[in-house]
Write a protein that holds these residues in place. Structure first.
Motif, PDB file in Angstrom:
ATOM      1  N   GLN A 132      -2.926  10.509  59.741  1.00  0.00           N
ATOM      2  CA  GLN A 132      -4.372  10.289  59.675  1.00  0.00           C
ATOM      3  C   GLN A 132      -5.040  11.295  58.729  1.00  0.00           C
ATOM      4  N   PRO A 133      -6.119  10.903  58.084  1.00  0.00           N
ATOM      5  CA  PRO A 133      -6.833  11.835  57.203  1.00  0.00           C
ATOM      6  C   PRO A 133      -7.486  12.988  57.966  1.00  0.00           C
ATOM      7  N   PHE A 134      -7.781  12.783  59.247  1.00  0.00           N
ATOM      8  CA  PHE A 134      -8.252  13.847  60.140  1.00  0.00           C
ATOM      9  C   PHE A 134      -7.821  13.496  61.554  1.00  0.00           C
ATOM     10  N   TYR A 135      -7.781  14.481  62.428  1.00  0.00           N
ATOM     11  CA  TYR A 135      -7.245  14.298  63.776  1.00  0.00           C
ATOM     12  C   TYR A 135      -8.126  13.360  64.596  1.00  0.00           C
ATOM     13  N   PRO A 137      -8.657   5.298  64.969  1.00  0.00           N
ATOM     14  CA  PRO A 137      -8.668   5.410  63.509  1.00  0.00           C
ATOM     15  C   PRO A 137      -9.610   4.383  62.879  1.00  0.00           C
ATOM     16  N   THR A 159      -8.852   3.743  59.374  1.00  0.00           N
ATOM     17  CA  THR A 159      -8.182   3.542  58.093  1.00  0.00           C
ATOM     18  C   THR A 159      -8.118   2.053  57.766  1.00  0.00           C
ATOM     19  N   ARG A 219     -18.902  12.920  61.255  1.00  0.00           N
ATOM     20  CA  ARG A 219     -17.635  12.327  60.812  1.00  0.00           C
ATOM     21  C   ARG A 219     -17.144  11.301  61.822  1.00  0.00           C
ATOM     22  N   ASN A 222     -16.879   7.218  61.724  1.00  0.00           N
ATOM     23  CA  ASN A 222     -15.562   6.647  62.018  1.00  0.00           C
ATOM     24  C   ASN A 222     -15.681   5.553  63.075  1.00  0.00           C
TER      25      ASN A 222
END
Length: 788
Positions: free
Chosen positions: A134-137, A372, A374, A423, A427
């Motif tokens: 993942q791009p962030f946790y 996520p 994504t 963020r 998301n």
């Protein structure tokens, strides 16, 4: 078509374990049957089977073909990260339990012997790998002992929950069949009811095909049409001039029309209930409404939340699902909410709801995690949503599609999202918009709600404590340890979650515990309580309201009584607020395994005390006592959820613990349809240590205790039970409260957890599952459980 269900061969990737497995089915159940693992529900065996989901496994079977045609595999409920091979050729890489897969396998087939194999990659390992990518946790629910479940499109509760064990089951729970494309050319069938006017209904039928120019025969409501597809799609509109409408339970009949579609050798059957369901969210003086309107009539929704019928999918059968839903209907419920941490249920679930008149609030399967956003993940979500909306949209029971369970609240539950709210809010918004867009693309006529709880569209406010708008989850009584009166401090528009815990019945506990384990603090009992501090909260509440029981079985009984009492206080009050409040769905209807929980039904469907009590407090016509603020007066309220005005004769009397009875008043009043009316006001001082008894129309009884039950000096009720044929005749010499019968064999009582006053005889039927059984009965009441 070649149905590939049946016996397959199971083996671990390292070759150390081999067994037969029934497909549809799950791997854990197969290993239990083969005596490779102990049953995870028993004792503390959950700890001993963790290794199963940590490894890779495969299942395979052989089949023969006399010829090879252009064909595909039709697969549903494949859980979850799996590779499908035909004769060693990879035909599918799957990673979503909630999709239908139809891979073309023509080039992999051969005349004669063939092999199909499914390799299950450890979902636990794959979830960890996806988290690392993942791009962030992405934080996961604190309810889940197994990490990172939100990385996969798999039931969230499989990774553990505060009522579920954590073993991450996997397998194939739906269909797997080899189909010739030419013989099975239809992709899906949808129906829409856009026109409900002038007493007529238009049913639009949409048929999507794999290729165009196909002859199709459609039969609906006695009319047959023969058509050909154009552009691989066919649309036909049937007008029913004088339809028999489908109604929720208690409001009319559940008329279902047969829709039959035939194309070549493929036949698709649907049962269609003609109805119009609207979600009313108009602003008002208090905030904004939240009410369901069916066929132009507002419905007060009475019901509970549904979780998977069993933690082991092999054990979640159509018969069990029907049993649980029938129990909901028998308890005067008219709605169930399919909670977003489990499954989109199998077809039989929704068919049963159609037949029983149970409205369905359908969550999408996202719950209590952050997820996520994504492109890869959202692509899976789009395909899942498209499939599920098209699969289920024809069911009359579907009242609402809801984006998720508690994801807005989850933004505040994790350190990461609190530190960087923007963020994680963006998301979440990407995910929620993806779901809504996919819903609208599949069926723009549905009722959509973004999240539960939610104050409304584009509102990220607090729906746990703000009761002005939208739907509410009210958990202050359980999670904050507040008393039951606190339910009367809020006035929800629609409470879609609230609950209190109890222990499973003694019969259910004997499934997993031995006699030496029957102690609230034993390690086995602790392992069957998944909510941190839950046992202590049950005991603390018991101290608050009751004299403490002296033996374990009485403790179990009393936990169920206070569980029912909590829900009764909430439901009775909120029902009297209609039309301000238009729904109460308590948490939860059923259990996935034998465990201390908020469920009204034991694992397997036996009724706990709450469910018997719910049948009374959910009665369409009922009378309740509601204390005024300050406690000086009691309002006796009559609630009528029916279609027409009903006469209510309400008789009130004060009963002392020694049995002395004093009439207060009898009132006879017409209660308008869909209305809550005060029929009588009583000065609380007139009770003077007595308990108020309310009798409605000579049969339905209720009571109100103005003080905790521990404050009353109950006397030995001296209940006697005489068996006459299949009936039990109960009498008491002194007032007996919450009389509960238990049997040493499986079965069902016609009533339970009821009151019994001197001079009355209560007749109870017991229906044993084994008709030849000769049960031994145990009787408990408040006196015998707490005062002896």
């Amino acid at each position: 078509m070649l149905d590939l269900a049946g016996q397959w061969n199971l083996k671990s990737a390292d070759g150390q374990h081999k067994a037969a497995i029934a497909i549809p089915g799950d791997v854990h159940s197969a290993l239990v049957t083969a005596n490779i693992i102990p049953h995870p529900y028993v004792g503390k065996n959950e700890e001993l089977v963790q290794w199963v989901a940590q490894g890779d496994w495969s299942i395979s079977r052989n089949f023969n073909l006399e010829s090879v045609e252009s064909s595909y595999l039709d697969i549903t409920y494949l859980d979850t990260v799996a590779t499908v091979l035909v004769n060693g050729v990879i035909v599918l890489e799957a990673q979503n339990c909630f999709r239908r897969y139809q891979p073309d396998v023509t080039s992999a087939l051969r005349v004669g012997a063939n092999t199909v194999e499914i390799k299950f990659h450890s979902n636990i390992r794959m979830a960890a790998e996806k988290q690392a990518a993942q791009p962030f946790y992405i934080p996961y629910s604190k309810n889940c002992p197994i990490a990172d479940g939100s990385m996969l499109r798999k039931p969230a509760c499989d990774f553990g929950w505060d009522w579920n064990l954590a073993i991450a089951p996997f397998g194939l729970y739906g269909d797997i069949a080899l189909k010739e494309i030419a013989a099975f050319p239809l992709d899906f069938v949808q129906t829409f009811q856009a026109h409900h006017a002038d007493g007529s209904v238009d049913l639009e039928v949409l048929i999507a095909c794999k290729y165009q120019g196909l002859p199709i025969e459609i039969n609906f409501a006695g009319e047959t049409r023969s058509v050909k597809t154009e552009l691989a799609e066919c649309r036909q509109v049937f007008r029913i001039a004088k339809p028999e409408l489908w109604w929720p339970r208690g409001y009319g009949e559940q008329k279902l029309y047969d829709l039959v579609i035939a194309c070549k050798s493929e036949i698709i059957r649907r049962r269609i209930g003609l109805r119009k369901i609207e979600l009313i969210t108009t602003p008002d003086a208090a905030g904004s409404r939240f009410a369901f309107c069916v066929n132009s009539r507002e419905i007060f929704c009475r019901g509970a939340n549904w979780i998977p019928a069993d933690a082991l999918p092999s054990q979640s059968t159509a018969a069990l699902r029907h049993k649980l839903l029938q129990a909901a209907a028998d308890a005067n419920m008219n709605m169930v909410r399919v909670w977003g941490g489990g499954f989109y249920e199998q077809e039989d679930f929704y068919e049963t709801c159609d037949e029983l008149g149970l409205l369905v609030w359908q969550d999408f399967m996202f719950s209590c995690n952050l997820y996520p956003s994504t492109d890869e993940f959202l692509t899976e979500v789009k395909q899942e949503v498209d499939y599920q909306v098209r699969r289920l949209g024809h069911h009359a029971c579907i009242a609402l599609w809801c984006g998720d369970n508690e994801l807005i609240g989850a933004l505040t539950w994790f350190e990461e999202s609190r530190k960087n709210r923007d963020r994680y809010l963006v998301n979440y918004d990407r995910l929620n918009r993806c779901i809504e867009d996919a819903v609208r693309a599949a069926d723009n006529s549905i009722n959509w709600w973004p999240s539960s709880p939610s104050p409304g569209l584009m509102n990220f406010g607090d729906a746990w404590h703000d009761d002005a708008s939208g739907d509410m989850h009210f958990w202050s009584v359980w999670h904050e340890g507040k008393d039951f009166d606190h339910y009367r401090d809020v006035t929800p528009r629609f409470c879609s979650e609230f609950g209190f815990q109890s222990f499973p019945s003694m019969a259910a506990m004997r499934e997993f515990a031995s006699a030496s384990d029957m102690n609230i603090a034993s390690p086995v009992m602790d392992s069957h309580q998944k909510n941190k501090g839950g046992n202590a909260r049950i005991a603390e509440t018991m101290f608050r309201y009751f004299r403490f029981p002296m033996v374990f079985a009485d403790f179990i009984y009393l936990s169920q009584i206070q569980h029912g009492l909590a829900m009764r206080v909430a439901v009775e009050y909120w029902r009297t607020l209609k039309p301000h409040c238009m729904g109460t769905l308590y948490w939860q209807l059923n259990d996935t395994w034998p465990v201390a929980s908020w469920s009204g039904l034991d694992h397997g469907g036996a009724w706990k005390s709450l469910h018997y009590m719910a049948r009374r407090f959910f009665a369409p016509l009922a009378a309740f006592a509601v204390p005024a603020k300050g406690g000086k007066t009691l309002s006796i309220m009559a609630v009528n959820d029916g279609l027409e005005a009903l006469m209510a004769e309400v008789y009130c009397e004060a009963v002392k613990p020694n049995g002395e009875r004093q009439k207060i008043k009898t009132v006879k009043k017409s209660i308008p349809a869909d209305c809550a009316v005060e029929v009588l006001s009583i000065d609380s001082a007139d009770l003077d240590g007595s308990i108020l008894h309310i009798t409605l129309n000579g049969t339905d009884t209720n009571h109100f205790a103005s003080k905790p039950y521990k404050a009353y000096a109950f006397e030995d009720s001296k209940i006697t039970c005489k068996q006459v044929g299949d009936a039990l005749l109960l009498t008491a010499q002194k007032p007996a409260y919450y009389v509960a019968l238990e049997a040493d064999v499986a079965g069902h009582f016609s009533d339970n957890a009821f009151d019994l006053l001197p001079g009355e005889t209560k007749t109870i039927q017991f229906i044993a599952e084994n008709k030849s059984a000769k049960p031994i009965f145990t009787i408990r009441d408040l006196y015998s459980a707490t005062c002896r």
